[in-house]
Write an enzyme that holds these catalytic residues in place. Structure first.
Site, short mmCIF file in Angstrom:
data_model
loop_
_atom_site.label_atom_id
_atom_site.label_comp_id
_atom_site.label_asym_id
_atom_site.label_seq_id
_atom_site.Cartn_x
_atom_site.Cartn_y
_atom_site.Cartn_z
N LYS A 142 0.84 -1.20 0.00
CA LYS A 142 0.00 0.00 0.00
C LYS A 142 0.88 1.25 0.00
O LYS A 142 2.09 1.18 0.22
CB LYS A 142 -0.90 -0.01 1.24
CG LYS A 142 -0.16 0.07 2.56
CD LYS A 142 -1.10 0.01 3.75
CE LYS A 142 -0.32 0.10 5.06
NZ LYS A 142 -1.21 0.08 6.24
N ARG A 174 -10.93 0.82 14.87
CA ARG A 174 -10.89 1.51 13.58
C ARG A 174 -11.91 0.82 12.68
O ARG A 174 -13.07 0.67 13.07
CB ARG A 174 -9.47 1.45 12.99
CG ARG A 174 -8.41 2.03 13.93
CD ARG A 174 -7.07 2.23 13.26
NE ARG A 174 -6.61 1.04 12.55
CZ ARG A 174 -5.43 0.94 11.96
NH1 ARG A 174 -4.60 1.97 11.99
NH2 ARG A 174 -5.06 -0.17 11.34
N TYR A 176 16.11 29.79 8.08
CA TYR A 176 15.07 30.60 8.69
C TYR A 176 15.18 30.68 10.20
O TYR A 176 15.48 29.70 10.88
CB TYR A 176 13.69 30.02 8.34
CG TYR A 176 13.33 30.14 6.88
CD1 TYR A 176 13.27 31.37 6.23
CD2 TYR A 176 13.03 29.01 6.14
CE1 TYR A 176 12.94 31.48 4.90
CE2 TYR A 176 12.68 29.09 4.80
CZ TYR A 176 12.64 30.33 4.18
OH TYR A 176 12.30 30.42 2.86
#
Length: 368
Positions: free
Chosen positions: A35, A131, A261
């Site tokens: 998958k 689930r 950054y």
């Protein structure tokens, strides 16, 4: 190396990992789970390599993933198990794809889609993961409905399965007891599945009682350990993916120079900075800013400052590096390079996340 972002996929390692796991586990059937585009490695080539290693089934999450394998000419037994509302069950049945069933309504939808064919299904039981899966209160009516549909000739219950939480051995054994109870009820209803599967890689290795006659192997096939206390090498596995880049720029800077950054990193001495053109758009976790390590010419260096969308910087001190030099983010630690698991620790996640997040800009190159 053909580009400046590359994931090298060692297909021989896939085959070897499956062979090794088959020897350890010893079940008649092994489902190689491909998958999510083969956990980011490429579903089609990985599937073929897994079959070459002795896997006799393939598994995907959804129908489009399974149909893509069929379109590539792969005709091995194939199961998919996660279906949204409106899933194209008819196309899957025509393609000879087995379907996981997680509810009574889904069972009837699949039966309706069978047409003149026979749908092959695997009933998924919820054994505590909460689930998808048939809730325990619905087991007996669903089993009876499945048996009635079998007798009418529209489907066949080829498998019964569930999934473990990997919370602890005690939790998994508690789920095993629930699953065993459900399996007995299914058989009492007249169902006789060919495949019974509960264990994925972790339980398949550690809890022999969860193996039944089939296991589903995901992360182990890709050469990564599902355990915090054992490495790939400890399990006799070889990592399949090596993520590489090339230095795009080099500059010498003075002490106190801010990097990337927010200047979360500043050089402490005069130093050389090397720019690597991979960033969080390519799957390099921003959460590993300042902590992830890379290998350049056999030496390890830490990411200096923030990982940006397309690039990050490493401070190599006085090491001699040049534009075009290879940079290995992760691969096989037995070769002295960082592992996907080390990057996972740096990012506060798991190694599954590290390999599956590698983005589409990164060229996959297959070696065998």
């Amino acid at each position: 190396m053909t580009g400046f972002r590359e994931a090298v996929i060692d297909l021989d390692a896939v085959t070897a990992n499956i062979r090794s796991l088959r020897q350890v586990i010893g079940t008649p059937h092994l489902v190689a789970v491909v998958k999510a585009d083969g956990y980011g490695h490429g579903a089609v080539p990985v599937a073929r390599a897994a079959l070459a290693g002795g896997a006799d089934w393939l598994g995907t999450a959804d129908i489009p993933e399974a149909l893509a394998l069929r379109a590539a000419g792969i005709d091995a037994p194939l199961l998919c198990w996660l279906h949204p509302h409106g899933a194209d069950f008819a196309a899957a049945i025509r393609a000879g794809i087995d379907l996981g069933v997680s509810s009574a309504a889904q069972l009837d939808e699949i039966a309706d889609a069978a047409g003149s064919g026979v749908a092959q299904v695997h009933l998924k039981l919820d054994t505590g993961l909460s689930r998808n899966g048939i809730a325990e209160a619905e087991w007996e009516p669903v089993f009876q409905r499945a048996r009635d549909l079998e007798l009418s000739g529209v489907l066949r219950v080829r498998g019964i399965f569930s999934h473990l939480s990997n919370t602890s051995a005690a939790d998994d054994r508690a789920a095993l007891a629930v699953f065993t109870r459900g399996l007995a009820l299914a058989r009492r209803a007249g169902l006789s599945p060919d495949l019974v599967h509960l264990a994925a890689t972790a339980a398949a290795i550690d809890l022999p009682e969860t193996r039944f006659n089939t296991v589903r192997i995901g992360i182990g096939m890709y050469g990564l350990s599902p355990f915090d206390d054992r490495s790939s090498a400890d399990l006799g596995l070889r990592p399949v993916m090596t993520l590489r880049g090339r230095i795009a720029a080099v500059r010498r800077v003075p002490a106190g120079r801010g990097v990337s950054y927010s200047y979360t990193y500043r050089t402490t001495d005069e130093s050389t900075l090397a720019l690597v053109p991979l960033g969080y758009a390519d799957g390099v976790p921003r959460q590993a800013s300042g902590s992830g390590q890379v290998s350049i010419a056999g030496n390890r260096f830490r990411v200096a400052g923030r990982v940006a969308m397309d690039q990050f910087v490493v401070d190599v001190g006085d090491a001699e590096v040049a534009v075009g030099d290879d940079v290995i983010l992760f691969g096989d630690p037995e070769a002295g390079v960082p592992s996907a698991s080390e990057w996972a620790t740096a990012a506060g996640t798991i190694n599954y996340d590290i390999v599956t997040r590698v983005g589409a800009r990164v060229t996959r190159r297959y070696s065998a």
